[in-house]
Design a protein around this motif. Structure first.
Motif, PDB file in Angstrom:
ATOM      1  N   VAL A 111       0.845  -1.205   0.000  1.00  0.00           N
ATOM      2  CA  VAL A 111       0.000   0.000   0.000  1.00  0.00           C
ATOM      3  C   VAL A 111       0.877   1.250   0.000  1.00  0.00           C
ATOM      4  O   VAL A 111       1.995   1.224   0.506  1.00  0.00           O
ATOM      5  CB  VAL A 111      -0.968   0.044   1.214  1.00  0.00           C
ATOM      6  N   PRO A 112       0.383   2.341  -0.574  1.00  0.00           N
ATOM      7  CA  PRO A 112       1.184   3.564  -0.575  1.00  0.00           C
ATOM      8  C   PRO A 112       1.469   4.054   0.851  1.00  0.00           C
ATOM      9  O   PRO A 112       0.643   3.895   1.755  1.00  0.00           O
ATOM     10  CB  PRO A 112       0.292   4.572  -1.317  1.00  0.00           C
ATOM     11  N   LYS A 113       2.660   4.637   1.006  1.00  0.00           N
ATOM     12  CA  LYS A 113       3.142   5.111   2.308  1.00  0.00           C
ATOM     13  C   LYS A 113       2.105   5.944   3.070  1.00  0.00           C
ATOM     14  O   LYS A 113       1.924   5.788   4.280  1.00  0.00           O
ATOM     15  CB  LYS A 113       4.418   5.931   2.067  1.00  0.00           C
ATOM     16  N   GLN A 114       1.420   6.833   2.361  1.00  0.00           N
ATOM     17  CA  GLN A 114       0.498   7.734   3.061  1.00  0.00           C
ATOM     18  C   GLN A 114      -0.612   6.986   3.803  1.00  0.00           C
ATOM     19  O   GLN A 114      -1.041   7.395   4.880  1.00  0.00           O
ATOM     20  CB  GLN A 114      -0.109   8.761   2.082  1.00  0.00           C
ATOM     21  N   LYS A 115      -1.067   5.886   3.213  1.00  0.00           N
ATOM     22  CA  LYS A 115      -2.137   5.110   3.871  1.00  0.00           C
ATOM     23  C   LYS A 115      -1.655   4.504   5.189  1.00  0.00           C
ATOM     24  O   LYS A 115      -2.438   4.320   6.131  1.00  0.00           O
ATOM     25  CB  LYS A 115      -2.630   3.991   2.950  1.00  0.00           C
ATOM     26  N   VAL A 116      -0.363   4.160   5.226  1.00  0.00           N
ATOM     27  CA  VAL A 116       0.228   3.600   6.449  1.00  0.00           C
ATOM     28  C   VAL A 116       0.372   4.710   7.498  1.00  0.00           C
ATOM     29  O   VAL A 116       0.041   4.518   8.680  1.00  0.00           O
ATOM     30  CB  VAL A 116       1.599   2.964   6.141  1.00  0.00           C
ATOM     31  N   MET A 117       0.843   5.866   7.049  1.00  0.00           N
ATOM     32  CA  MET A 117       1.015   6.989   7.978  1.00  0.00           C
ATOM     33  C   MET A 117      -0.324   7.482   8.512  1.00  0.00           C
ATOM     34  O   MET A 117      -0.412   7.939   9.657  1.00  0.00           O
ATOM     35  CB  MET A 117       1.793   8.125   7.303  1.00  0.00           C
ATOM     36  N   ASP A 118      -1.367   7.380   7.690  1.00  0.00           N
ATOM     37  CA  ASP A 118      -2.698   7.792   8.165  1.00  0.00           C
ATOM     38  C   ASP A 118      -3.147   6.916   9.339  1.00  0.00           C
ATOM     39  O   ASP A 118      -3.785   7.411  10.278  1.00  0.00           O
ATOM     40  CB  ASP A 118      -3.726   7.711   7.032  1.00  0.00           C
ATOM     41  N   VAL A 119      -2.823   5.616   9.270  1.00  0.00           N
ATOM     42  CA  VAL A 119      -3.158   4.724  10.400  1.00  0.00           C
ATOM     43  C   VAL A 119      -2.366   5.158  11.632  1.00  0.00           C
ATOM     44  O   VAL A 119      -2.923   5.346  12.722  1.00  0.00           O
ATOM     45  CB  VAL A 119      -2.851   3.246  10.072  1.00  0.00           C
TER      46      VAL A 119
END
Ligand code: DGD
Ligand code: CLA
Ligand code: PID
Ligand code: PID
Ligand code: PID
Ligand code: PID
Ligand code: PID
Ligand code: PID
Length: 312
Positions: free
Chosen positions: A99-107
């Protein structure tokens, strides 16, 4: 692959820490700070979005790795074997990389938002501090390898079936059960209470059956179910209740994933849950709603399940 190799190094750095954590501690059922259900739902929504964006095949492999790891647990702390610890880390690293990095950081950001800043230090105080620092250092090196293998664009959305028998049946189920859904106090903290008289290893047995069911599900339909939940969270009212349309879409999506696995796999979940949920729990739930609404919902479910079984 690089993530698999990196997971071995992460294991070297973190398995001492893993052995020191008391995985059976009831504290892990509590909110990581003050109880804020709507903010917690937001965090879970971010996890759902990340799950929906992940590669379904890698998610299945990660579920399988957890199932295997549960099978090698030993000792009073509930720790899995070294090899399975590494395999779980590798599998989750691959999921993250899909998954793109931003989706991980959003979590991360959303979980941080419901976590009391004192929680990490408290967790560290329960183990050997130097081993925790070594493990975190290992995580920092691991994450660079994950980042180097990470996709930059999200995968395509799921294809949602239309005009199928389960979709039609979901309309009837939703009409019969929406009044019950509105009676339920979705923002209560009762759902975080320990199950009366049950231990962590007993609860883990039931979770294991769900993990097995998840790993057998059709990947596209599972993704569609995650997307339906994300949409439903977007339409909740002040009491946490989603719209009738989104509720119907969730029921349809869940009926389809149930139909995508063998009946016995579903019954294994039901039977293992029945072992840890005694009638005091269901009766307590029942006592808080309009009984006629609950009975109507139950009747709707028993009709719906016949349609699901027929296409299973
Ligand atoms: C942690 C994180 C673990 C905390 C556990 C809380 C998670 C609770 C999850 C509940 C979710 C609800 C789901 C369940 C629902 C049930 C429904 C019925 O200890 C931080 C600060 C923020 C911490 C909170 C955010 C955590 C996010 C974790 C991942 C989210 C996924 C969770 C999923 C849950 C469900 C799974 C299915 O990041 O983190 C510790 C860190 O805390 C410590 O801070 C870091 C700094 O961020 C970093 O910048 C740096 O300062 C570091 O490093 C210290 O500390 C220094 C050096 O810089 C390093 O080089 C190195 O030497 C290091 O020291 C060595 O010690
Ligand atoms: Mg998990 C994460 C338990 C099944 C998918 N899972 C977590 C951790 C927790 C946990 C250990 C969340 C709390 C946290 O961050 O602590 N899962 C857990 C149990 C089970 C389970 C008990 C039961 C079987 N999971 C399960 C299944 C799936 C997942 C079936 C689907 C395949 N799980 C999943 C994902 C993630 C988790 C995608 C996470 O991102 C999250 C996590 O670990 O985030 C870091 C801290 C974490 C740990 C103690 C374990 C990791 C140890 C690392 C590698 C080293 C330690 C570093 C440091 C000391 C602490 C972490 C700091 C942090 C900022 C990175
Ligand atoms: C910081 C400061 C910098 C240095 C730094 C730093 C740290 C950043 C960090 C960090 C980021 C970070 C991210 C983490 C993310 C964890 C994500 C977990 C996701 C969980 C999911 C759960 C789920 C499921 C699942 C699939 C289902 C949906 C769900 C389907 C289709 C601060 C170090 C860079 C830890 C997705 C998996 C079952 C919801 O930036 O100076 O430290 O950690 O059920 O989907 O079924
Ligand atoms: C970062 C910064 C961005 C770039 C980025 C980035 C990376 C994020 C990452 C990453 C997140 C991430 C998460 C990982 C989590 C691993 C968790 C492992 C858990 C293992 C367990 C094993 C076990 C068991 C089991 C149940 C038992 C207990 C055990 C009981 C009750 C930072 C790349 C986006 C890897 C729980 C399953 C048997 C211990 O965001 O710039 O790279 O990785 O026995 O339970 O007994
Ligand atoms: C610190 C300072 C930094 C350096 C650092 C540092 C340390 C941080 C730490 C640490 C964080 C940390 C976190 C830990 C998290 C463990 C999470 C475990 C989850 C286990 C679960 C188990 C379970 C179940 C289950 C189902 C049951 C409920 C449960 C029912 C209905 C301070 C080193 C980075 C250890 C979820 C699955 C059986 C609860 O940050 O400078 O040291 O540790 O029984 O369901 O019963
Ligand atoms: C009874 C008596 C008969 C009449 C009868 C009867 C009733 C039977 C019943 C019933 C069976 C039943 C089954 C139910 C099953 C529910 C299953 C739920 C599963 C949940 C999962 C969760 C998860 C995930 C997820 C995917 C992840 C893994 C997980 C991946 C790859 C008594 C009426 C026939 C209700 C699977 C989804 C996120 C764990 O028999 O006379 O009444 O109900 O995270 O996997 O990401
Ligand atoms: C049976 C018997 C076997 C044959 C079989 C069989 C069937 C099993 C089945 C089945 C299980 C099953 C499960 C279904 C579950 C549906 C659940 C719907 C939930 C909807 C929600 C919506 C919402 C939200 C949301 C979050 C908000 C609350 C809400 C908060 C805090 C029996 C066929 C194997 C269909 C929760 C998401 C926005 C309400 O086993 O012989 O057929 O179907 O707003 O949260 O506000
Ligand atoms: C009875 C007799 C039969 C007839 C019958 C009958 C009734 C049974 C009943 C009933 C069962 C029942 C169950 C209900 C279950 C509701 C579950 C809701 C879950 C909500 C959650 C919400 C949440 C969050 C969230 C994350 C937060 C925590 C929470 C953190 C860290 C007796 C009619 C069949 C109503 C999980 C998602 C925000 C808690 O059987 O003859 O009537 O009702 O805030 O995470 O904070």
């Amino acid at each position: 692959d690089q993530i698999g190799d990196a997971a071995k190094k992460l294991g070297d750095a973190s398995y001492d820490f893993a052995k020191e954590v008391d995985w059976n501690n009831g504290v892990f059922l509590q909110a990581p700070g003050s109880f804020q259900p709507l903010k917690a739902l937001k965090a879970i929504d971010k996890m759902i979005e990340m799950g929906a964006a992940a590669d379904p095949e890698l998610l299945k492999k990660a579920a399988d790795a957890h199932h295997k790891a549960i099978g090698s647990i030993s000792g009073p702390n509930g720790v899995t074997s070294r090899a399975d610890w590494d395999a779980v880390n590798a599998a989750l690293g691959r999921v993250v990389a899909s998954v793109p990095k931003q989706k991980v950081m959003d979590v991360y950001d959303a979980v941080k938002d419901i976590t009391d800043p004192k929680v990490p230090a408290y967790m560290k105080s329960l183990v050997n501090g130097a081993d925790a620092e070594k493990a975190y250092q290992g995580f920092l090196e691991f994450k660079d390898v994950v980042a180097a293998n990470q996709v930059t664009t999200a995968s395509a959305a799921a294809t949602v079936p239309t005009g199928d028998k389960i979709g039609t049946a979901a309309k009837a189920l939703s009409d019969a059960s929406y009044p019950f859904i509105k009676d339920i106090d979705w923002l209560s903290d009762v759902y975080l209470k320990p199950l009366p008289g049950k231990t962590a290893p007993e609860a883990l047995k039931a979770i294991d059956k769900m993990i097995v069911m998840g790993s057998k599900m059709d990947g596209n339909l599972l993704k569609a179910a995650a997307e339906a939940h994300h949409k439903a969270i977007g339409s909740i009212d002040a009491k946490g209740v989603t719209s009738p349309e989104d509720y119907e879409a969730v029921n349809a999506a869940l009926g389809r994933i149930v139909a995508s696995v063998p009946k016995q796999t579903v019954m294994d979940v039901y039977n293992s849950m029945a072992k840890i949920v005694d009638s005091s729990v269901t009766n307590n739930m029942f006592s808080k709603v309009n009984p006629l609404d609950a009975l109507s919902a139950a009747k709707g479910f028993y009709t719906f399940k016949d349609v699901v079984e027929a296409v299973q």
